[in-house]
Design an enzyme around this catalytic site. Structure first.
Site, PDB file in Angstrom:
ATOM      1  N   LYS B  79       0.846  -1.203   0.000  1.00  0.00           N
ATOM      2  CA  LYS B  79       0.000   0.000   0.000  1.00  0.00           C
ATOM      3  C   LYS B  79       0.875   1.243   0.000  1.00  0.00           C
ATOM      4  CE  LYS B  79      -3.948   2.002   2.529  1.00  0.00           C
ATOM      5  NZ  LYS B  79      -4.819   1.859   3.718  1.00  0.00           N
ATOM      6  N   SER B 154      -9.769   1.916   2.810  1.00  0.00           N
ATOM      7  CA  SER B 154      -8.867   2.629   1.921  1.00  0.00           C
ATOM      8  C   SER B 154      -7.855   1.734   1.200  1.00  0.00           C
ATOM      9  CB  SER B 154      -8.105   3.704   2.710  1.00  0.00           C
ATOM     10  OG  SER B 154      -7.273   3.119   3.687  1.00  0.00           O
ATOM     11  N   SER B 178     -10.045  -0.355   7.035  1.00  0.00           N
ATOM     12  CA  SER B 178      -9.434  -0.194   5.707  1.00  0.00           C
ATOM     13  C   SER B 178      -8.722  -1.417   5.145  1.00  0.00           C
ATOM     14  CB  SER B 178      -8.457   0.986   5.723  1.00  0.00           C
ATOM     15  OG  SER B 178      -9.164   2.196   5.651  1.00  0.00           O
TER      16      SER B 178
END
Lengths: 95, 485
Positions: B79, B154, B178
């Protein structure tokens, strides 16, 4: 509690954000909706409740104050938007 | 069957037996990305040249029989809020468009030590603020099951890349859901470990009292292997827990006979899609057939969690994001009048709309005259929510419910209503506030879209969470479904 356009301008200044007139109006509406929803918390009596700042049962984490290596200056300056003599260059602070 | 269909244990075995080379595997990863990422748009930055060079090095080491890390030669995606030395890290923000970290995050270093090859950096909502990836400044990642729908967020890029078979696993971060919510939407496994189990050093901070890194994988066993590689105490993060790390793969052995499961009735309320609810009830039946028992339990403060969370997370974010001032890194605005003007212009040009909204909310909640009414009040309510979990865990070994109230929604459907968007996290946020571990595993399909089952455990009892999830997975076929791309 509700928030008006004047509050939004004040908070934006504290947060160092420049907002357009359209953003100011939109944030006033949206923040009001969120804060109105947050008023829900007042349904709960928390007079005798301790706040939780984080969930782990640790307090201050101490270590010996010893000199140890850190990133070298050349490395640290690699992402500097403006640099001069190994330092971050910014506009004059005092006129 | 391609190398990308193998589990991590299978990959490791094939690499050791040299029936598969790291180069072949890495080639397969980049071929799959080239074939699918035009559609999925999971990656922000590829590390192709470097990854291929590393793959060669690992192949040499395998030939020479050198001591190798547990995941040597296996590529992964990371990420884009986890910093990687020499590899652009943007947090999906214009502010960090040009940012190339000069050191690794703790987890990036741990993955390297395990021999993992970084394939690239994955899309997300800007600074991890959002649940759809629509808040990325660069691109909207698509859900591989239906490209008209969001992958969740996210960590949407991290989930979509694994679901699309682009990488064997990825890392994400979870502040209010997330990792778990996108795992649920994309039909994969997502683990949020106990707060403090994984060092946050080098994770760009959103809400420091909540942020936690975790793996996104195709199986629970894979999740255990990745967790093993990244867990451990770190003196660079003062909230890193100094606890013994068990053997997570070994913990998968055993059974769930006699296990006591609590099902929070608030997680099965009318706000939850009936098809999602049915998939969870079916899963509970599976657990019964495996010898566990379940009954309803109440977590009475659940309905206050979203309000408390948005005040706390936004307050922490407004403080954490004050470091983005255009002085030391990131994008600096041109032609400022003076230093203060440089701050104003750089921040206003660099941040997107949701980030500004949360900074505004947090700054307001922390400002003079409102601190007690909002921030302190929310911290007290957090205590009540944590106590709900403490009490439930006196009676139950695990809590189980849905991960999200619905399946993946359509792109654009909720973008103009932040409050509605926040409600997607209503079942993951309480867990984050309590700091306990939870995993999302696939438990069925509703109208062609995956449903996630959330299994919640006691603090630092990842072993019990993983074991239950693994046994459920072994007893069902849901995790074997793959989207057609």
């Amino acid at each position: 509690m509700s928030i008006n356009l004047h509050d939004v301008e004040h908070v934006a200044k504290l947060a160092r954000l420049l907002l357009t007139d359209e953003e100011k109006e939109r944030y006033t509406d949206q923040l009001n909706a969120i804060l109105k929803y947050a008023d829900k918390l007042n349904e709960l009596n928390t007079d005798d409740v301790q706040p939780t700042t984080h969930v782990l049962p640790i307090r201050n984490v101490m270590r010996e104050d010893e000199v140890r290596p850190s990133l070298d200056r050349e490395h640290v300056m690699k992402n500097a938007p403006e640099e001069e003599d190994g330092q971050f260059r910014v506009p004059a602070v005092l006129e | 069957m391609t190398p990308l269909d193998y589990t991590l244990a299978e990959l490791k075995q094939q690499l050791s037996a040299r029936t598969l080379s790291a180069t072949e595997l890495t080639d397969a990863v980049f071929a799959r990305i080239a074939a699918t990422d035009g559609t999925v748009q999971a990656f922000l930055t590829l590390n192709e040249e470097q990854a291929r060079a590393e793959a060669h090095r690992y192949d040499d080491k395998y030939v020479q029989g050198e001591g190798l890390g547990a995941l040597a030669g296996i590529p992964a995606g990371i990420k884009d809020n986890i910093i990687t030395e020499g590899l652009r890290t943007t947090c999906a923000s214009r502010f960090l468009d040009n940012f190339v970290p000069v050191h690794d995050a703790f987890v990036s270093r741990k993955l390297k030590e395990a021999g993992v090859i970084t394939a690239g950096k994955l899309n997300m909502d800007e600074f991890a603020m959002g649940g759809s990836n629509e808040n990325s400044a660069y691109q909207v990642t698509r859900n591989p099951w239906d490209v008209e729908r969001v992958p969740g967020g996210s960590s949407g890029g991290s989930a979509a890349a694994v679901a699309a078979g682009q990488v064997p696993f990825s890392l994400g971060s979870d502040t209010g859901g997330s990792i778990r919510q996108p795992a649920s939407y994309c039909g994969i496994v997502g683990l949020k470990p106990t707060y403090g189990l994984i060092s946050r050093f080098g994770l760009v901070a959103f809400a420091s009292s909540l942020d936690q890194i975790g793996p996104l994988t195709r199986t629970v066993e894979d999740s255990a292997h990745v967790l093993q590689a990244i867990a451990g105490h770190d003196t660079m993060d003062s909230t890193s827990a100094n606890v013994d790390i068990p053997d997570y793969a070994a913990a998968l052995q055993g059974d769930v006979r006699g296990l006591r499961i609590g099902v929070p009735k608030e997680y099965m309320s009318e706000g939850v899609d009936p098809k999602v609810k049915q998939a969870v009830l079916d899963a509970l039946q599976t657990f019964e057939s495996l010898g566990a028992t379940w009954e309803e339990v109440s977590l009475p403060h659940t309905e206050y969690a979203v309000a408390a969370y948005y005040l706390l997370a936004s307050s922490e974010a407004s403080s954490n994001l004050s470091r983005f001032d255009g002085v030391r890194y990131g994008v600096r605005a041109e032609n400022p009048d003076n230093l203060i003007d440089l701050y104003f212009k750089s921040r206003s040009e660099g941040f997107g709309s949701e980030v500004k909204r949360r900074i505004m909310l947090g700054t307001y909640a922390l400002s003079s005259g409102y601190y007690d009414a909002y921030y302190l009040k929310a911290q007290k309510v957090r205590t009540l929510i944590k106590q709900d979990f403490d009490q439930a865990f006196q009676k139950y070994d695990l809590l189980i419910g849905p991960t999200a109230p619905t399946t993946a929604f359509k792109i654009g459907e909720q973008i103009n209503n932040p409050l509605q968007m926040y409600m997607n996290d209503i079942l993951t946020i309480p867990v984050s506030l309590a700091g306990v571990p939870a995993i999302s595993v696939p438990c069925g399909m509703a109208d062609g879209l995956p449903v996630g089952l959330q299994i919640i455990g006691k603090p630092f009892d990842e072993s019990a969470v993983l074991r239950a999830a693994h046994l459920f997975e072994q007893a069902t076929e849901h995790h074997k479904l793959r989207p057609q791309l």
